[in-house]
Write a protein that holds these residues in place. Structure first.
Motif, mmCIF file in Angstrom:
data_model
loop_
_atom_site.group_PDB
_atom_site.id
_atom_site.type_symbol
_atom_site.label_atom_id
_atom_site.label_comp_id
_atom_site.label_asym_id
_atom_site.label_seq_id
_atom_site.Cartn_x
_atom_site.Cartn_y
_atom_site.Cartn_z
ATOM 1 N N ARG A 1 13.878 -9.093 20.509
ATOM 2 C CA ARG A 1 13.784 -9.974 19.117
ATOM 3 C C ARG A 1 14.335 -11.313 19.217
ATOM 4 N NH1 ARG A 1 12.181 -8.382 13.875
ATOM 5 N NH2 ARG A 1 13.277 -9.939 12.011
ATOM 6 N N GLY B 1 12.699 1.081 15.220
ATOM 7 C CA GLY B 1 11.898 0.627 13.944
ATOM 8 C C GLY B 1 12.184 -0.065 13.138
ATOM 9 N N ASP C 1 13.972 -2.536 12.630
ATOM 10 C CA ASP C 1 13.616 -4.191 12.698
ATOM 11 C C ASP C 1 12.269 -4.289 13.710
ATOM 12 O OD1 ASP C 1 15.658 -4.919 11.063
ATOM 13 O OD2 ASP C 1 16.914 -5.101 12.565
ATOM 14 N N ARG C 2 11.581 -4.973 13.506
ATOM 15 C CA ARG C 2 10.437 -5.346 14.629
ATOM 16 C C ARG C 2 10.563 -6.168 15.828
ATOM 17 N NH1 ARG C 2 4.967 -5.490 13.129
ATOM 18 N NH2 ARG C 2 5.387 -4.266 11.302
ATOM 19 N N ASP D 1 9.866 -8.282 19.107
ATOM 20 C CA ASP D 1 8.969 -9.284 19.229
ATOM 21 C C ASP D 1 8.040 -8.915 20.617
ATOM 22 O OD1 ASP D 1 9.417 -10.807 16.964
ATOM 23 O OD2 ASP D 1 11.282 -11.532 18.204
ATOM 24 N N LEU E 1 6.878 0.532 14.797
ATOM 25 C CA LEU E 1 6.693 -0.361 13.884
ATOM 26 C C LEU E 1 7.338 -0.044 12.578
ATOM 27 C CD1 LEU E 1 2.741 -1.133 14.367
ATOM 28 C CD2 LEU E 1 4.836 -2.358 15.365
ATOM 29 N N THR E 2 7.557 1.445 12.254
ATOM 30 C CA THR E 2 8.367 1.548 11.285
ATOM 31 C C THR E 2 9.105 2.793 11.621
ATOM 32 O OG1 THR E 2 6.726 3.369 10.827
ATOM 33 C CG2 THR E 2 6.480 1.185 9.825
#
Length: 540
Positions: free
Chosen positions: A309, A345, A347-348, A350, A364-365
């Protein structure tokens, strides 16, 4: 390094208490003109409280603050700014919908003939930014620019308000390497102009790249003040965590660190602790440590490749095997929690991918992660874990209900059965399953949160500081139970700031430093001192 005899700013004997907490105890700090002074310490060391006292957010219970030879006692951040003390925080506290120029002069717009002098304000804003090597359209909205530029705008605003003391509180936590170097060029220029700069960070590499002197805080006290050129990385790490020795005895820790780098495999020792609970009623058919009964390495349960990220975590590759405890060790801010949150998930990410079961790709979640068999006990028990006003039963079934879906409510009778089962199995001390979790001790709250995820029958449990803030007996009970789960085949990703705990429990260990994984080791390759050497970057 600064050569001035008299400091620009000096704090001595600073004490600050909050209800039940002694945050600062005889703390102190000295800042000289023309220097970058770094404030270092673990979580809870008192760094943030000291800055808040200095900037007028909190008043000290006692102690002295002297600025340019005059005793001061700022009662607000505005008063501190008027005295010449400005702070730029980790989260840029500006208005993205306003222009760059408006953000620099907000609340202090220059006027001409009773009207805002927009042209003059833009000219001044552009000059201030050019002094920091930033050439941008100051009439454009701040939101158009990346975080690094927004940091420069915040610094320009601070310098326009004050030119004596600049405090940067974790300014690089969300910047990539190129952006960090831009910031450091600016800081070096300000240092040459005589600015006194207080730099707060968790990153060792950045500390030694920019610092003239370092003050180390531990448990609310000033542990010491050192010239950066005279303090080794290992000594700094030891002082931050309170280790007894500054260096390893000859032929012991140093040798084991070298051996750890060179060694490729080592026989996995049995996991610690006895079986606390027969999770599924059958005898274990696996050896502890993710090793099959035949002695071969157990299959990989979760494989992450290039998980990253921007500004938070550099690309990391890790494997978690079935039935093993994989420990994550490192200082606060090293990337341990950030990696755990990306895996779950929360935090998303990159970039990169996560493979577990039939899932491949980033989560994603958290719901996706839960559906793939991952549980996550956050380090922040009160903010991200327990819902203090809800009962033990209600807290315990939250994750299972999230996986089931809100349209398929778990019957009350089943909720009660699950709650009673886990209260008994984990020895949770509560008057009733309907007792609000907020009335339980920290150790019992932690057991409820552990039970919450066990109720989902996870394949992988991520435990982030599961024993923080609880008593010794509760710690041992939780760790014994974690060991029992691994004996039954569950995998554990275990994060703890207590190195002896990580070394004792982990079958393998990944060491994090400055947002990156810097080494992977099996049980027995490292001892506590050699782990510190790897964290400090002093192992070969």
């Amino acid at each position: 390094m600064a050569s001035a005899i008299t400091p620009v700013l000096e704090l001595t004997g600073i004490h600050k208490e909050f209800p039940g907490v002694k945050a600062l105890n005889d703390a102190g700090l000295r800042l000289y003109p023309g220097e970058v002074h770094t404030l270092m310490g673990q979580n809870g060391a008192g760094k943030s409280t000291l800055i808040k006292v200095l900037t007028g957010v909190h008043g000290p219970d006692r102690g002295r603050m002297v600025l340019l030879g005059h005793e001061i006692s700022p009662q607000s951040t505005l008063e501190a700014q008027e005295l010449g003390i400005s702070t730029v925080y980790q989260e840029v506290n500006l208005c993205p919908n306003l222009s760059v120029a408006e953000n620099i002069f907000i609340g202090r717009y220059p006027r001409k003939w009773g009207m805002v002098d927009w042209r003059g304000m833009r000219e001044q804003a552009r000059k201030l930014l050019l002094d920091l090597e930033v050439d941008i359209d100051v009439a454009a909205p701040l939101s158009r620019y990346p975080l690094a530029i927004q940091q420069m705008v915040a610094i320009s605003r601070a310098l326009n308000i004050s030119s004596r003391v600049l405090i940067l509180d974790e300014p690089t936590s969300s910047l990539d390497e190129a952006e960090v170097q831009l910031l450091f060029r600016v800081l070096r220029r300000l240092r040459e102009q005589g600015m006194a700069i207080l730099f707060v960070t968790h990153f060792l590499d950045q500390t030694y790249a920019i610092s003239d002197r370092i003050t180390v805080m531990r448990n609310g006290e000033r542990e010491g003040e050192y010239a950066a050129s005279e303090l080794s990385r290992l000594a700094l790490v030891n002082k931050m965590i309170g280790a007894a020795a500054d260096a390893a005895p000859p032929g012991t820790a140093g040798a084991s660190a070298q051996a750890a780098i060179a060694a490729s495999t080592t026989e996995t020792a049995p996991a610690q602790g006895e079986l606390a609970l027969d999770v599924d009623g059958d005898a274990a058919n696996k050896q502890p440590g993710g090793t099959a009964a035949s002695g071969e390495a157990a299959p990989v349960l979760l494989r992450a490749r290039g998980l990253a990220r921007r500004g938070v975590l550099q690309p990391v590759d890790i494997d978690v095997r079935e039935g093993e405890v994989l420990g994550l060790a490192g200082l606060l801010g090293s990337g341990r929690t950030e990696l755990a949150r990306l895996l779950f998930g929360a935090d998303r990410a990159d970039g990169g991918s996560v493979r577990i079961g039939e899932h491949e790709g980033i989560f994603l979640t958290p719901r996706e992660a839960i559906g793939s068999g991952i549980g996550f006990c956050s380090e922040d028990r009160k903010l991200e874990g327990a819902v203090l006003s809800l009962s033990v039963r209600e807290n315990l079934i939250l994750a299972l209900q999230a996986r089931t879906g809100m349209l398929r409510a778990i019957p009350l009778k089943r909720q009660q059965e699950l709650a009673e089962e886990y209260v008994k199995a984990l020895g949770i001390k509560t008057a009733s399953i309907e007792t609000p979790i907020g009335s339980l001790s920290g150790g019992n709250q932690q057991k409820v949160l552990l039970a919450r995820w066990l109720a989902t029958s996870p394949k992988l449990m991520i435990l982030d500081e599961p024993t923080r803030g609880i008593d010794v007996r509760a710690k041992q009970e939780i760790m014994d139970y974690v060991t029992a789960l691994c004996r039954k085949g569950m995998s554990i990703l275990f994060i703890s700031s207590e190195l002896p705990e990580v070394l004792r429990c982990s079958d393998r260990m990944v060491i994090m430093r400055d947002r990156a994984a810097c080494g992977e080791y099996t049980r027995g390759q490292l001892d506590e001192e050699s782990v510190l050497q790897v964290i400090a970057g002093e192992a070969a």
